[in-house]
Design a protein around this motif. Structure first.
Motif, PDB file in Angstrom:
ATOM      1  N   ASP A 226       0.845  -1.192   0.000  1.00  0.00           N
ATOM      2  CA  ASP A 226       0.000   0.000   0.000  1.00  0.00           C
ATOM      3  C   ASP A 226       0.883   1.245   0.000  1.00  0.00           C
ATOM      4  O   ASP A 226       1.787   1.389   0.823  1.00  0.00           O
ATOM      5  CB  ASP A 226      -0.912   0.006   1.230  1.00  0.00           C
ATOM      6  CG  ASP A 226      -1.841  -1.207   1.255  1.00  0.00           C
ATOM      7  OD1 ASP A 226      -2.275  -1.619   0.167  1.00  0.00           O
ATOM      8  OD2 ASP A 226      -2.112  -1.720   2.350  1.00  0.00           O
ATOM      9  N   LEU A 227       0.620   2.151  -0.936  1.00  0.00           N
ATOM     10  CA  LEU A 227       1.427   3.364  -1.049  1.00  0.00           C
ATOM     11  C   LEU A 227       1.292   4.266   0.171  1.00  0.00           C
ATOM     12  O   LEU A 227       2.201   5.010   0.512  1.00  0.00           O
ATOM     13  CB  LEU A 227       1.041   4.132  -2.317  1.00  0.00           C
ATOM     14  CG  LEU A 227       1.319   3.404  -3.643  1.00  0.00           C
ATOM     15  CD1 LEU A 227       0.938   4.288  -4.817  1.00  0.00           C
ATOM     16  CD2 LEU A 227       2.774   2.965  -3.750  1.00  0.00           C
ATOM     17  N   ILE A 228       0.130   4.196   0.807  1.00  0.00           N
ATOM     18  CA  ILE A 228      -0.101   4.929   2.065  1.00  0.00           C
ATOM     19  C   ILE A 228      -0.277   3.897   3.166  1.00  0.00           C
ATOM     20  O   ILE A 228      -1.127   3.009   3.039  1.00  0.00           O
ATOM     21  CB  ILE A 228      -1.365   5.809   1.976  1.00  0.00           C
ATOM     22  CG1 ILE A 228      -1.266   6.792   0.802  1.00  0.00           C
ATOM     23  CG2 ILE A 228      -1.586   6.574   3.278  1.00  0.00           C
ATOM     24  CD1 ILE A 228      -0.150   7.793   0.908  1.00  0.00           C
ATOM     25  N   PRO A 229       0.534   3.906   4.209  1.00  0.00           N
ATOM     26  CA  PRO A 229       1.472   4.969   4.643  1.00  0.00           C
ATOM     27  C   PRO A 229       2.935   4.729   4.235  1.00  0.00           C
ATOM     28  O   PRO A 229       3.819   5.381   4.769  1.00  0.00           O
ATOM     29  CB  PRO A 229       1.345   4.899   6.156  1.00  0.00           C
ATOM     30  CG  PRO A 229       1.138   3.430   6.424  1.00  0.00           C
ATOM     31  CD  PRO A 229       0.336   2.898   5.265  1.00  0.00           C
ATOM     32  N   TRP A 230       3.163   3.805   3.302  1.00  0.00           N
ATOM     33  CA  TRP A 230       4.544   3.454   2.982  1.00  0.00           C
ATOM     34  C   TRP A 230       5.324   4.628   2.385  1.00  0.00           C
ATOM     35  O   TRP A 230       6.409   4.964   2.872  1.00  0.00           O
ATOM     36  CB  TRP A 230       4.565   2.278   2.013  1.00  0.00           C
ATOM     37  CG  TRP A 230       5.928   1.946   1.511  1.00  0.00           C
ATOM     38  CD1 TRP A 230       7.065   1.781   2.258  1.00  0.00           C
ATOM     39  CD2 TRP A 230       6.313   1.772   0.140  1.00  0.00           C
ATOM     40  NE1 TRP A 230       8.128   1.484   1.434  1.00  0.00           N
ATOM     41  CE2 TRP A 230       7.700   1.474   0.139  1.00  0.00           C
ATOM     42  CE3 TRP A 230       5.623   1.808  -1.067  1.00  0.00           C
ATOM     43  CZ2 TRP A 230       8.401   1.232  -1.043  1.00  0.00           C
ATOM     44  CZ3 TRP A 230       6.323   1.564  -2.236  1.00  0.00           C
ATOM     45  CH2 TRP A 230       7.692   1.284  -2.218  1.00  0.00           C
ATOM     46  N   LEU A 231       4.796   5.288   1.361  1.00  0.00           N
ATOM     47  CA  LEU A 231       5.524   6.375   0.712  1.00  0.00           C
ATOM     48  C   LEU A 231       5.851   7.539   1.651  1.00  0.00           C
ATOM     49  O   LEU A 231       6.989   8.016   1.675  1.00  0.00           O
ATOM     50  CB  LEU A 231       4.753   6.875  -0.509  1.00  0.00           C
ATOM     51  CG  LEU A 231       4.886   6.043  -1.787  1.00  0.00           C
ATOM     52  CD1 LEU A 231       4.131   6.706  -2.932  1.00  0.00           C
ATOM     53  CD2 LEU A 231       6.335   5.839  -2.158  1.00  0.00           C
ATOM     54  N   PRO A 232       4.883   8.045   2.440  1.00  0.00           N
ATOM     55  CA  PRO A 232       5.229   9.129   3.373  1.00  0.00           C
ATOM     56  C   PRO A 232       6.305   8.723   4.377  1.00  0.00           C
ATOM     57  O   PRO A 232       7.204   9.516   4.681  1.00  0.00           O
ATOM     58  CB  PRO A 232       3.900   9.437   4.071  1.00  0.00           C
ATOM     59  CG  PRO A 232       2.856   8.976   3.109  1.00  0.00           C
ATOM     60  CD  PRO A 232       3.427   7.769   2.442  1.00  0.00           C
ATOM     61  N   ALA A 233       6.202   7.481   4.883  1.00  0.00           N
ATOM     62  CA  ALA A 233       7.198   7.020   5.854  1.00  0.00           C
ATOM     63  C   ALA A 233       8.578   6.913   5.204  1.00  0.00           C
ATOM     64  O   ALA A 233       9.585   7.343   5.786  1.00  0.00           O
ATOM     65  CB  ALA A 233       6.775   5.669   6.423  1.00  0.00           C
TER      66      ALA A 233
END
Length: 255
Positions: A226-233
């Motif tokens: 999942d791009l959220i929350p992976w990308l922000p982290a």
């Protein structure tokens, strides 16, 4: 010196090292045994086709152990280029911004990571062709799948590389710096299976290859990306590590 001059200088420095030859080690370690033991690809119980299994088994060992380990070695080698014979002190005596110098070195690290992945890909195709010839089967995957997975592994390695670079900048003793980096690889398998995997960048490359393995197998459930929350982290972790590295780079030599 401007930023592009620093990049050019750093490229000239690594030409005097043995980093390129070191990159060939994982290529031989992974693909040579895969070719010699090609029959095992037809005996797996994970539901993978032989060609998928050949690719994933090779890149699994690369993404989990060898890729992070070599990034750790690269960071230490890049740092030691400056610390040998007080090279960093001499460099900082010039009109050079320490932060820009640090950033230039980090970009060189990313360049080395890209070259390493390209070498892995360049070894995969002849290895798959040779293994397929020995087994009497076609083990070559479509180029778009292979390139897409390699690109994803590379992008996922940027936060991990930023962390290793920060450790190399903060810890002056090469043995301790390398030890901390290598030790951080071990828990990745355990953390990868938790819901908080996105908070541990060292498991990102291995996570992506395991996700591909699940999607290509007969398993009904496999890891989600999942791009959220992976990308922000991942982005936040990378920015923080790079900023700290630029602030702390050469701090003791500037005193």
């Amino acid at each position: 010196m401007n930023f592009f001059s620093l990049l050019k200088t750093e490229l000239l420095k690594i030409r005097r090292t043995h980093i390129f030859w070191l990159m060939l080690v994982p290529c031989f370690l992974l693909w040579l045994p895969a070719v010699l033991n090609v029959d095992q690809n037809f005996q797996n119980a994970s539901g993978l086709s032989p060609e998928n299994n050949f690719f994933i088994q090779g890149f699994m060992g690369f993404a989990w152990i060898l890729f992070p380990a070599l990034l750790v070695v690269f960071t230490v080698m890049l740092n030691q280029l400056e610390r040998t014979n007080r090279g960093l002190q001499k460099m900082l005596s010039l009109p050079v911004n320490p932060g820009l110098l640090c950033l230039a070195k980090f970009l060189i690290l990313l360049l080395l990571a890209a070259v390493l992945l390209l070498l892995m890909l360049s070894f995969y195709y002849p290895a798959a062709a040779l293994a397929g010839q020995r087994a009497g089967a076609d083990l070559l995957l479509a180029g778009d799948l292979v390139l897409k997975e390699a690109l994803l592994i590379y992008l996922c390695s940027v936060p991990m590389a930023a962390f290793y670079w920060l450790i190399a900048v903060c810890v002056r003793v090469p043995v301790f710096s390398m030890g901390i980096g290598l030790a951080s690889v071990v828990p990745s398998v355990l953390i990868m299976n938790t819901k908080a995997w996105f908070l541990y960048p060292m498991c990102y490359p291995f996570y992506t290859i395991m996700k591909l393995m699940g999607s290509l197998s007969d398993e009904k459930e496999f890891l989600s990306l999942d791009l959220i929350p992976w990308l922000p982290a991942a982005a936040g972790f990378t920015v923080i590590c790079i900023l700290l590295s630029c602030l702390l780079f050469g701090k003791s030599e500037r005193r």
